[in-house]
Design an enzyme around this catalytic site. Structure first.
Site, PDB file in Angstrom:
ATOM      1  N   MET A  28      18.297 -13.676  -0.388  1.00  0.00           N
ATOM      2  CA  MET A  28      18.144 -12.985  -1.673  1.00  0.00           C
ATOM      3  C   MET A  28      18.529 -11.518  -1.548  1.00  0.00           C
ATOM      4  SD  MET A  28      14.576 -14.652  -3.039  1.00  0.00           S
ATOM      5  CE  MET A  28      14.807 -13.965  -4.700  1.00  0.00           C
ATOM      6  N   SER A  29      19.569 -11.131  -2.288  1.00  0.00           N
ATOM      7  CA  SER A  29      20.021  -9.736  -2.269  1.00  0.00           C
ATOM      8  C   SER A  29      19.306  -8.883  -3.301  1.00  0.00           C
ATOM      9  CB  SER A  29      21.529  -9.681  -2.540  1.00  0.00           C
ATOM     10  OG  SER A  29      21.798 -10.072  -3.876  1.00  0.00           O
ATOM     11  N   GLY A  30      18.607  -9.537  -4.220  1.00  0.00           N
ATOM     12  CA  GLY A  30      17.991  -8.804  -5.322  1.00  0.00           C
ATOM     13  C   GLY A  30      18.825  -8.846  -6.582  1.00  0.00           C
ATOM     14  N   ASP A  33      22.592 -13.447  -8.981  1.00  0.00           N
ATOM     15  CA  ASP A  33      23.116 -14.689  -8.430  1.00  0.00           C
ATOM     16  C   ASP A  33      22.120 -15.365  -7.484  1.00  0.00           C
ATOM     17  OD1 ASP A  33      25.545 -14.325  -9.802  1.00  0.00           O
ATOM     18  OD2 ASP A  33      26.313 -13.044  -8.199  1.00  0.00           O
ATOM     19  N   SER A  34      21.706 -14.664  -6.443  1.00  0.00           N
ATOM     20  CA  SER A  34      20.780 -15.268  -5.481  1.00  0.00           C
ATOM     21  C   SER A  34      19.418 -15.511  -6.109  1.00  0.00           C
ATOM     22  CB  SER A  34      20.655 -14.389  -4.235  1.00  0.00           C
ATOM     23  OG  SER A  34      20.246 -13.079  -4.563  1.00  0.00           O
ATOM     24  N   LEU A  53      17.370  -9.073   3.516  1.00  0.00           N
ATOM     25  CA  LEU A  53      17.673  -8.232   4.665  1.00  0.00           C
ATOM     26  C   LEU A  53      17.754  -6.771   4.248  1.00  0.00           C
ATOM     27  CD1 LEU A  53      20.475 -10.308   6.429  1.00  0.00           C
ATOM     28  CD2 LEU A  53      17.995 -10.440   6.723  1.00  0.00           C
ATOM     29  N   CYS A 121      29.983  -8.812   7.559  1.00  0.00           N
ATOM     30  CA  CYS A 121      28.555  -8.949   7.279  1.00  0.00           C
ATOM     31  C   CYS A 121      28.186 -10.422   7.136  1.00  0.00           C
ATOM     32  CB  CYS A 121      28.193  -8.178   6.011  1.00  0.00           C
ATOM     33  SG  CYS A 121      26.431  -8.241   5.599  1.00  0.00           S
ATOM     34  N   CYS A 218      28.222  -1.866   0.126  1.00  0.00           N
ATOM     35  CA  CYS A 218      26.830  -1.457  -0.090  1.00  0.00           C
ATOM     36  C   CYS A 218      26.465  -0.144   0.591  1.00  0.00           C
ATOM     37  CB  CYS A 218      25.876  -2.566   0.356  1.00  0.00           C
ATOM     38  SG  CYS A 218      25.900  -2.940   2.122  1.00  0.00           S
TER      39      CYS A 218
END
Length: 382
Positions: A28-30, A33-34, A53, A121, A218
């Protein structure tokens, strides 16, 4: 509501057991989508564990919009987990991320390349260390919000482009190995548009339903690569000459790292009848070489670190006729790959491309379907 399931049937993630007995770690990136992936799987009754992460010092990035894995994004991911009722963990990967991604990014730029850190990444952090963490948590699989498809083929799982060509992220995921692919799931790859994803977010009542998509890299605020590199490598912006293809000095520059292959603007060279473009970067001589647009055209591209996803061994044939992408924003172009070894090749483009740069990826596509055959890294120009 959880999906109805009967014994012996394969669930939506491909396992012959009930969703409640299937643990899935969601990266989960926040972002939306995730978050939708996690919410959808939780609603279907899966044993969902969310993991985010922390990849860099988010204290300085709290106010930066359009970056994933920063402070506010960690907060957003945690909030979605609370809303949907599944556990969520934040893992500190700053040191790993710096060693595996940021340092190479800086060094590649200083060597005159144009790196793609998002691929590294995925390759070295998300689909390596995070994937191993998912296994340590006894998860059956790991799901992400990437727009790409995993399909079962006669020889095992295959990687395919997303149904929505505008959202397809295959260029950034070419280095996914067969072993990783067997463990990964991409629940959004079949959706026709991003609008469908946002509609699902609204359906689940997620607080991130209207959150803007992430932009740029990022850890690079406002797209200013040079300032980041100069902080990481003090003295990197050493001045030198801008020269034409015959070696004639036309102007001075403030550091090779400020330029990329194909660049036209910002050269400080005016009054010429023919526009000039950056055609080569000579780091050792501290020179930026410029020339006419036609000098950018490239037909043959050396590629290494190849990750091959075809059914037969890569070096089992003298030639592979495929489509290739040398830039994420361009459609695949017809090409011939000639293997040199299991991990090196020369790629011949049937139509020359402009602005092919070392450090970029060259991704291989099946010309007759949506399948991705892997790819490699462009490592020098002709």
């Amino acid at each position: 509501m959880p999906l109805d399931w009967t014994p012996g049937r394969v669930n939506s993630l491909g396992f012959a057991k009930a969703p409640a007995e299937t643990r899935v770690v969601v990266a989960m990136s926040g972002g939306v989508d995730s978050s939708v992936v996690a919410a959808q799987l939780a609603e279907e009754g899966y044993d969902v564990v969310g993991v985010t992460l922390q990849l860099y010092d988010h204290g300085a990035a709290l106010a930066k919009k359009g970056a994933c894995c920063a402070g506010r994004d960690i907060h957003d991911a945690r909030r979605v987990a609370e809303e949907m009722g599944f556990p969520h963990y934040v893992l500190d990967y700053e040191n790993v991320f710096k060693d595996a991604v940021i340092d190479e990014f800086a060094d590649s730029y200083l060597a005159g390349a144009t790196p793609v850190p998002c691929i590294r990444c995925n390759e070295r952090v998300k689909f390596k260390d995070l994937l191993e963490t998912a296994k340590d948590l006894d998860a059956d699989c790991m799901a992400t919000g990437h727009y790409i498809q995993r399909k079962d083929g006669p020889h095992g799982p295959e990687l395919h482009s997303a149904a929505d060509a505008n959202r397809d992220q295959s260029y950034f995921l070419f280095s996914t190995t067969p072993e990783q692919l067997s463990y990964l799931r991409f629940p959004l790859g079949h959706l026709a548009s991003k609008a469908e994803t946002r509609a699902l977010a609204a359906k689940y009542g997620l607080s991130v339903a209207d959150k803007p998509d992430s932009q740029d890299i990022c850890f690079v605020p406002n797209g200013d690569y040079a300032s980041v590199i100069e902080k990481l490598r003090p003295g990197a912006g050493e001045p030198g000459d801008i020269v034409d293809m015959d070696g004639k000095i036309l102007a001075q520059h403030k550091g090779v790292l400020h330029y990329t292959i194909g660049q036209r603007r910002g050269l400080g060279i005016g009054g010429l009848a023919t526009p000039l473009y950056v055609v080569k970067l000579d780091v050792d001589a501290k020179q930026v070489i410029v020339g006419p647009k036609e000098a950018l055209a490239t037909r043959k591209i050396p590629v290494r670190e190849i990750n091959w996803l075809g059914d037969a061994p890569f070096d089992s044939q003298d030639e592979w006729h495929v489509g290739v992408k040398v830039r994420s924003t361009r459609p695949p172009a017809p090409a011939i790959i000639r293997p040199i070894s299991a991990t090196e090749a020369e790629v011949e483009l049937l139509t020359p491309e402009e602005g092919v740069s070392p450090g970029q990826a060259c991704v291989f596509y099946d010309e007759g379907s949506s399948r991705i055959f892997g790819g490699g890294w462009i490592w020098r120009g002709y």
